[in-house]
Design a protein around this motif. Structure first.
Motif, short mmCIF file in Angstrom:
data_model
loop_
_atom_site.label_atom_id
_atom_site.label_comp_id
_atom_site.label_asym_id
_atom_site.label_seq_id
_atom_site.Cartn_x
_atom_site.Cartn_y
_atom_site.Cartn_z
N PHE A 98 0.88 -1.17 0.00
CA PHE A 98 0.00 0.00 0.00
C PHE A 98 0.92 1.21 0.00
N VAL A 99 0.78 2.04 -1.00
CA VAL A 99 1.70 3.17 -1.12
C VAL A 99 0.91 4.47 -1.12
N GLY A 100 1.24 5.37 -0.19
CA GLY A 100 0.67 6.70 -0.17
C GLY A 100 1.73 7.70 -0.61
N VAL A 103 3.95 7.56 2.93
CA VAL A 103 3.90 6.36 3.79
C VAL A 103 3.56 5.15 2.92
N ALA A 104 4.19 4.06 3.21
CA ALA A 104 3.88 2.82 2.48
C ALA A 104 3.95 1.65 3.45
N ILE A 105 3.19 0.63 3.14
CA ILE A 105 3.29 -0.62 3.92
C ILE A 105 3.50 -1.76 2.94
N VAL A 128 6.48 -0.77 7.62
CA VAL A 128 5.97 0.57 7.34
C VAL A 128 7.15 1.41 6.85
N HIS A 130 8.57 5.19 5.50
CA HIS A 130 8.34 6.64 5.43
C HIS A 130 9.26 7.22 4.38
N ILE A 138 12.78 2.67 6.29
CA ILE A 138 11.90 1.83 7.11
C ILE A 138 11.63 2.51 8.45
N TYR A 139 10.36 2.55 8.78
CA TYR A 139 9.93 3.21 10.01
C TYR A 139 9.52 2.19 11.08
N GLU B 463 -1.65 5.97 11.48
CA GLU B 463 -1.16 6.82 10.40
C GLU B 463 -1.87 6.46 9.11
N ARG B 464 -2.13 7.47 8.34
CA ARG B 464 -2.86 7.26 7.09
C ARG B 464 -1.87 6.97 5.96
N ILE B 465 -2.20 5.97 5.19
CA ILE B 465 -1.35 5.67 4.04
C ILE B 465 -1.99 6.28 2.79
N THR B 466 -3.22 5.90 2.55
CA THR B 466 -3.99 6.54 1.48
C THR B 466 -5.33 6.94 2.08
N VAL B 469 -6.72 3.60 3.29
CA VAL B 469 -5.90 2.64 4.04
C VAL B 469 -5.18 3.35 5.18
N TYR B 471 -2.89 2.47 8.90
CA TYR B 471 -2.31 1.41 9.73
C TYR B 471 -2.33 1.85 11.18
N LEU B 492 0.43 -4.90 14.50
CA LEU B 492 0.28 -3.91 13.44
C LEU B 492 -0.98 -4.29 12.67
#
Lengths: 144, 511
Positions: A98-100, A103-105, A128, A130, A138-139, B463-466, B469, B471, B492
């Motif tokens: 998931f990529v914002g 922030v990404a996971i 997670v 950043h 990596i956060y 925290e917001r990813i999109t 989404v 987490y 998590l």
């Protein structure tokens, strides 16, 4: 040719839209590939400093049955330990991404190898990321 | 670990089978008592069907849809998607923090030297159940093996016996074959060199074994003996007894099955006596002859467990009274009695297999994949899209969800706990344990509420990813009632906006 490209783009877009939140897509996966490349290089060279620099200053790692490892200094010590185990490369099988904007996971399985390419270990993880100054670091790292 | 799962599942199945077979055999006891005016053949039919029903029960539990019969088997949860990954039943060693496992990390990745805790062991109850399972398996194998060994021994004895060529015997045999409806040559006679009760032996090609002193019997006695043995052959008693013996070996932990087996044998002999009497034998003479044979027995010259012996000392008294009772019903069961008995057994067996989960309030297969989320949904304002939610509002929704889960543990209410979860949920826990979907989460939560009485969840980060989404990282602690032991760790969770609600979509947790 132009028509074909347009159709291809529409198909790709449809697949991305249909593929729900959990599925990894090539675009998102590619976002972190450079960061993975840096980590792979650092591990290959046995450079704990370089490995630790792939984490944010306030990063933390969470493992089963162990206290969390927090901050770059502790992470560097951990990286030295990993290098000492003979681990020199890894391969990631990605399940989720998931990529914002910043922030990404990423979730999946990581397989570790020694110098001779022998598998040492494999673990499930969710990480997670950043984006700090344009670099993905990596956060938080959860391993089970 | 997988072995433990198998054993636990097996133990659950064992307990379930013992309970179901007990219910079925008790029903047979009641039916047999109610049929006290019926003939011995009818009562034999009741007991035979009850024992056969015991064999039917495990088959029914497999044939019936999942979830209807599995509530006693929830030792461990096997994730739907991956057969080799499991959620441990208990996590009793979870507060053994500070493991000395060789572990380390690389960036974004971790190296866990030992995936499984060395100190992990199942709870005492599981160990006892495991021991019981092995005792059961060993006992069944022992009894089953003994039965097969006996068959070999009887076959050997039968093959050593000499075929009877005496025209007197052959003439009587031919006469009985005709009156009993057996095919010509169906009554194959052999003589041993020992004193024992006349008996039928052999499953596929049964023979009648006559004792050493059979030539001393008069014509009437020869006729009665062969009529009795012909009745066994026509009824297929040898095969029935073998199957019943195997089922008894399987259910040896249930004392009722031995009682049923014994009753089946008693009623079987009386049913064959009835056929001799119906053929015109004088009850007094027949009783006298039986008594004489029983007196002349030399003890267990042959193994009397699998052959169909005509005279046994242990049951002689009741049998003689039944023979001499002139008012006794001696009719064979007709088609109506057969149909009624078979259907009743089938209905009873199916009913028992289905009643078990209902009595334990086990969810139906469809309900496993669903949950009611009225409380959780009430916390979500309608007409609001994901992007309209501020992080604070999302945090409030998460707090509400966590509160519902905590209360669910306190109330052992798995349905409540499931409210915030997505149907495409994936849970990952230590050691590769995994649960998928609402069904997998339900099973995992069932294990949790079985072992823990309270849960505390503390959200540390959201925290917001999109837009859709988010987490969440936090700490959790499960408590075992008033005991100080607990299970704690970090988690998590990834929350996803689904149809107007924030749902937990991924969950990864450490101890």
């Amino acid at each position: 040719m132009r028509k074909l490209l347009t159709i291809g783009w529409i198909l790709l877009l449809s697949m991305v839209m249909v593929s729900g939140p959990g599925s990894a897509n090539a675009e998102d996966s590619g976002v972190l590939s450079r960061a993975h490349g840096r980590m792979a290089d650092a591990l290959k060279q046995g450079d704990a400093d370089a490995l630790a620099s792939c984490y944010t200053q306030d990063a933390s790692l969470s493992f089963p049955l162990r206290p969390d490892i927090q901050g770059r200094a502790e992470i560097k010590r951990q990286m030295s330990y990993v290098i000492g185990l003979g681990i020199r490369s890894f391969h990631i099988i990605e399940d989720d991404i998931f990529v914002g904007a910043d922030v990404a996971i990423q979730g999946g399985t990581c397989i570790f190898y020694n110098e001779t390419g022998q598998e040492i270990n494999r673990s499930r993880f969710y990480t997670v990321w950043h984006r700090v100054d344009g670099r993905w670091l990596i956060y938080r790292d959860f391993v089970v | 670990m997988n072995q433990f799962i198998l054993e636990s599942a097996l133990s659950g199945k064992l307990l379930e089978m013992l309970l179901l077979s007990t219910a079925l055999l008790l029903a047979a006891s009641v039916a047999s008592l109610c049929a006290y005016r019926a003939s011995a053949a009818v009562r034999h039919l009741i007991w035979s069907l009850a024992i056969a029903g015991c064999l039917l029960l495990p088959i029914l539990t497999l044939v019936l849809p999942d979830g209807m019969t599995s509530s006693l088997q929830s030792g461990l949860v096997i994730s739907p998607g991956t057969g080799d990954q499991v959620v441990p039943r208990t996590s009793q060693a979870a507060d053994d923090s500070g493991s000395n496992s060789a572990s380390g990390t690389t960036p974004g990745l971790a190296v866990e030297g030992t995936q499984q805790r060395s100190g992990e062991r199942p709870p005492l109850s599981s160990v006892l159940v495991e021991i019981m399972t092995w005792v059961w398996v060993a006992g069944s194998l022992l009894l089953g093996g003994k039965l097969l060994h006996t068959i070999r021994r009887i076959n050997r004895d039968a093959s050593r016996a000499r075929p009877v060529e005496d025209p007197v015997w052959l003439k009587t045999a031919q006469q009985v074959e005709e009156t009993a409806g057996l095919s010509p040559g169906g009554l194959r006679l052999r003589r041993t060199d020992r004193k024992h009760s006349p008996m039928v032996t052999g499953l596929l090609k049964p023979v009648v074994l006559l004792p050493l002193d059979a030539d001393q019997w008069n014509e009437e006695q020869r006729l009665q003996v062969l009529q009795h043995e012909a009745a066994h052959l026509r009824r297929g008693d040898g095969l029935t007894q073998f199957l019943a013996g195997m089922i008894t070996a399987l259910y040896w932990l249930n004392p009722l099955v031995f009682l049923a087996y014994r009753q089946m044998l008693i009623q079987r002999e009386r049913a064959c006596d009835d056929q001799v009497l119906c053929a015109g034998a004088d009850p007094t003479c027949y009783a006298h002859h039986l008594l004489g044979m029983a007196k002349n027995l030399e003890g267990p010259a042959l193994d009397l467990k699998l052959e169909v012996a005509m005279a046994r000392r242990s049951e002689m008294s009741g049998r003689l009274m039944a023979i001499l009772d002139t008012h006794r019903n001696r009719r064979s069961p007709g088609p109506m009695a057969w149909t009624t008995s078979v259907l009743t057994t089938l209905v009873l067996a199916v009913g028992l297999a289905m009643i078990t989960p209902v009595s334990q309030a086990a969810p139906t297969p469809s309900s496993l994949d669903h949950r009611s989320d009225t409380v959780y949904s009430a916390g979500h304002p309608t007409g609001k899209d994901a992007e309209d939610w501020s992080l604070t509002e999302i945090r409030e929704a998460i707090d509400l969800a966590n509160g519902i889960i905590e209360q669910g543990v306190a109330d052992s209410d798995v349905d409540a706990m499931l409210q915030p979860y997505s149907s495409s949920m994936v849970l990952l826990a230590m050691g590769g344990a995994r649960a998928e979907g609402l069904r997998g989460m339900r099973e995992a939560f069932n294990v949790m509420v079985e072992n823990y009485r309270a849960l505390e969840i503390e959200t540390l980060e959201v925290e917001r990813i999109t837009d859709e989404v988010v987490y969440e990282i936090g700490r959790y602690r499960y408590y075992r009632g008033k005991e100080p032991r607990s299970l704690s760790g970090r988690y998590l969770s990834i929350w996803h906006w689904e149809s107007g609600h924030w749902r937990v979509f991924r969950d990864i947790s450490n101890f």
